[in-house]
Write a protein that holds these residues in place. Structure first.
Motif, PDB file in Angstrom:
ATOM      1  N   LYS A  88       0.836  -1.187   0.000  1.00  0.00           N
ATOM      2  CA  LYS A  88       0.000   0.000   0.000  1.00  0.00           C
ATOM      3  C   LYS A  88       0.877   1.246   0.000  1.00  0.00           C
ATOM      4  N   VAL A  89       0.485   2.242  -0.775  1.00  0.00           N
ATOM      5  CA  VAL A  89       1.186   3.520  -0.795  1.00  0.00           C
ATOM      6  C   VAL A  89       0.355   4.519  -0.007  1.00  0.00           C
ATOM      7  N   LYS A  90       0.917   5.041   1.074  1.00  0.00           N
ATOM      8  CA  LYS A  90       0.226   6.004   1.920  1.00  0.00           C
ATOM      9  C   LYS A  90       1.049   7.289   1.973  1.00  0.00           C
ATOM     10  N   ILE A  91       0.362   8.416   1.973  1.00  0.00           N
ATOM     11  CA  ILE A  91       1.062   9.697   2.085  1.00  0.00           C
ATOM     12  C   ILE A  91       0.509  10.427   3.296  1.00  0.00           C
ATOM     13  N   ASN A 149      -4.140   1.716   6.869  1.00  0.00           N
ATOM     14  CA  ASN A 149      -5.355   0.945   7.086  1.00  0.00           C
ATOM     15  C   ASN A 149      -5.268  -0.478   6.546  1.00  0.00           C
ATOM     16  N   SER A 150      -4.066  -1.030   6.463  1.00  0.00           N
ATOM     17  CA  SER A 150      -3.932  -2.432   6.086  1.00  0.00           C
ATOM     18  C   SER A 150      -4.416  -3.280   7.262  1.00  0.00           C
ATOM     19  N   ASP A 151      -4.809  -4.499   7.005  1.00  0.00           N
ATOM     20  CA  ASP A 151      -5.392  -5.352   8.044  1.00  0.00           C
ATOM     21  C   ASP A 151      -4.440  -5.575   9.215  1.00  0.00           C
ATOM     22  N   ILE A 152      -3.169  -5.817   8.918  1.00  0.00           N
ATOM     23  CA  ILE A 152      -2.220  -6.102   9.990  1.00  0.00           C
ATOM     24  C   ILE A 152      -1.967  -4.868  10.849  1.00  0.00           C
ATOM     25  N   CYS A 153      -1.863  -3.684  10.214  1.00  0.00           N
ATOM     26  CA  CYS A 153      -1.645  -2.452  10.982  1.00  0.00           C
ATOM     27  C   CYS A 153      -2.873  -2.114  11.829  1.00  0.00           C
ATOM     28  N   SER A 154      -4.059  -2.300  11.241  1.00  0.00           N
ATOM     29  CA  SER A 154      -5.287  -2.023  11.989  1.00  0.00           C
ATOM     30  C   SER A 154      -5.412  -2.951  13.186  1.00  0.00           C
ATOM     31  N   THR A 171       4.924  12.734   4.161  1.00  0.00           N
ATOM     32  CA  THR A 171       5.801  11.565   4.154  1.00  0.00           C
ATOM     33  C   THR A 171       5.118  10.418   3.423  1.00  0.00           C
ATOM     34  N   VAL A 172       5.836   9.794   2.497  1.00  0.00           N
ATOM     35  CA  VAL A 172       5.331   8.627   1.777  1.00  0.00           C
ATOM     36  C   VAL A 172       5.718   7.370   2.557  1.00  0.00           C
ATOM     37  N   TYR A 173       4.740   6.489   2.732  1.00  0.00           N
ATOM     38  CA  TYR A 173       4.997   5.203   3.370  1.00  0.00           C
ATOM     39  C   TYR A 173       4.578   4.087   2.415  1.00  0.00           C
ATOM     40  N   ILE A 174       5.452   3.123   2.188  1.00  0.00           N
ATOM     41  CA  ILE A 174       5.082   1.895   1.486  1.00  0.00           C
ATOM     42  C   ILE A 174       4.851   0.867   2.587  1.00  0.00           C
ATOM     43  N   THR A 175       3.585   0.478   2.797  1.00  0.00           N
ATOM     44  CA  THR A 175       3.226  -0.398   3.917  1.00  0.00           C
ATOM     45  C   THR A 175       2.627  -1.710   3.409  1.00  0.00           C
ATOM     46  N   ASN A 176       2.173  -2.523   4.367  1.00  0.00           N
ATOM     47  CA  ASN A 176       1.612  -3.851   4.078  1.00  0.00           C
ATOM     48  C   ASN A 176       2.663  -4.732   3.400  1.00  0.00           C
ATOM     49  N   VAL A 177       3.874  -4.662   3.955  1.00  0.00           N
ATOM     50  CA  VAL A 177       5.008  -5.416   3.424  1.00  0.00           C
ATOM     51  C   VAL A 177       5.610  -6.248   4.554  1.00  0.00           C
ATOM     52  N   LYS A 178       6.047  -7.452   4.226  1.00  0.00           N
ATOM     53  CA  LYS A 178       6.647  -8.334   5.224  1.00  0.00           C
ATOM     54  C   LYS A 178       8.003  -8.827   4.729  1.00  0.00           C
ATOM     55  N   THR A 179       8.763  -9.372   5.655  1.00  0.00           N
ATOM     56  CA  THR A 179      10.045  -9.983   5.338  1.00  0.00           C
ATOM     57  C   THR A 179      10.096 -11.335   6.029  1.00  0.00           C
ATOM     58  N   ASN A 180      10.870 -12.234   5.501  1.00  0.00           N
ATOM     59  CA  ASN A 180      11.020 -13.554   6.128  1.00  0.00           C
ATOM     60  C   ASN A 180      12.095 -13.562   7.207  1.00  0.00           C
ATOM     61  N   ASP A 181      12.580 -12.375   7.535  1.00  0.00           N
ATOM     62  CA  ASP A 181      13.600 -12.221   8.565  1.00  0.00           C
ATOM     63  C   ASP A 181      13.060 -12.717   9.913  1.00  0.00           C
ATOM     64  N   ASP A 182      13.806 -13.612  10.553  1.00  0.00           N
ATOM     65  CA  ASP A 182      13.380 -14.145  11.855  1.00  0.00           C
ATOM     66  C   ASP A 182      13.272 -13.050  12.910  1.00  0.00           C
ATOM     67  N   ARG A 183      14.100 -12.000  12.793  1.00  0.00           N
ATOM     68  CA  ARG A 183      14.039 -10.902  13.756  1.00  0.00           C
ATOM     69  C   ARG A 183      12.713 -10.159  13.644  1.00  0.00           C
ATOM     70  N   ALA A 184      12.205 -10.009  12.416  1.00  0.00           N
ATOM     71  CA  ALA A 184      10.922  -9.331  12.206  1.00  0.00           C
ATOM     72  C   ALA A 184       9.793 -10.137  12.827  1.00  0.00           C
TER      73      ALA A 184
END
Length: 288
Positions: A18-21, A41-46, A99-112
């Motif tokens: 998602k692109v949010k400004i 307003n992505s499901d995980i953030c909400s 500010t532009v935010y690119i959200t609703n993104v995940k990583t397979n990083d174990d720390r995340a």
């Protein structure tokens, strides 16, 4: 000519991100951005922000991210709850305007994953549910692409802001502009008393200044902004009423219902039903 909402649709096309400004007040009006394109307003953030402490942590993190983006010229990283974000500033007159935010993104990083699990445990949320919501997120495969996407959104936003603000006069003083921005930031629940204390100013003076320039009290402006955006969410989303109340800054849904009915003469549920009826396409009459 494309507006900023068209640009966002193009940039999101074919992706889950998602692109949010994020912007408020005068900049929001100049940009002409839809409410839905301003908030996370992505499901995980909400879900994370459904917990009061989660919301407070997100606000604090976003404030820090705004400053870091302005100083660094944009960056990518993992937020405090384990979500991957790309952040890029929109500049105007040498200062960060949005500010532009690119959200609703995940990583397979174990720390995340560990961060998300800790947040869920601390906030009393279900990690299992959070994991399911993660399936609706875009997996990071090319961070450079996300940075270019954020930069493109920022460039489009900057061009539109500069075009719409060119030659316009300053309507409000800088102090009142800051107060308007806070009042329209639904995730920031600062009172005028708290703001006055932080600015080392007199609360009554700030209140009179706001009233003289805006034409209503700080509290009335905040309430009107929240309810207007709640009406938009009721008309254009399927979010639960309690989630909408929280999204626009009300922790008490009963109080939200009373305030909404006082302003619109309808309960939130009634308003949603009427909006859906009004949006239903009418069958054209057959000509004889």
């Amino acid at each position: 000519m494309l507006d900023i909402n068209d640009w966002i649709k193009i940039l999101e096309s074919g992706h889950k991100f998602k692109v949010k400004i994020w912007c408020t007040g005068e900049i929001s009006n100049a940009l002409g951005i839809d409410f839905f394109n301003k908030i996370h307003n992505s499901d995980i953030c909400s879900y994370i922000k459904s917990a009061k402490q989660g919301l407070q942590a997100c606000v604090k993190c976003r404030t820090a991210a705004d400053k870091k983006a302005a100083a660094a010229g944009g960056y990518c990283g993992i937020c405090i709850h384990g979500m991957y974000e790309t952040v890029y500033p929109v500049m105007h007159n040498g200062e960060r305007a949005a500010t532009v935010y690119i959200t609703n993104v995940k990583t397979n990083d174990d720390r995340a994953k560990a961060r998300l699990k800790r947040s869920c445990e601390r906030l009393g949320l279900s990690y299992e549910r959070a994991q399911k919501l993660l399936k609706e997120c875009e997996t990071v495969s090319d961070s450079a692409m996300l940075q270019k996407t954020a930069e493109a959104a920022a460039f489009a936003a900057q061009s539109i802001i500069e075009g719409n603000l060119k030659g316009t006069c300053e309507k409000h003083s800088q102090t009142v502009k800051e107060l308007i921005a806070i009042a329209e930031d639904h995730e920031n629940c600062q009172s005028l008393k708290t703001i006055a204390k932080e600015k080392y100013m007199n609360e009554k003076y700030l209140g009179r200044l706001f009233l003289s320039e805006v034409g209503c009290t700080f509290a009335d402006h905040r309430n009107a902004s929240r309810l207007t955006d709640a009406a938009k969410l009721l008309s254009h989303t399927k979010q639960k009423i309690i989630d909408i109340a929280i999204a626009v800054g009300y922790n008490n849904v009963e109080y939200f219902n009373r305030q909404f009915k006082k302003r619109f003469k309808l309960s939130p549920g009634e308003y949603r039903k009427r909006s859906l009826t009004d949006q239903t396409p009418k069958n054209p009459k057959m000509s004889s």
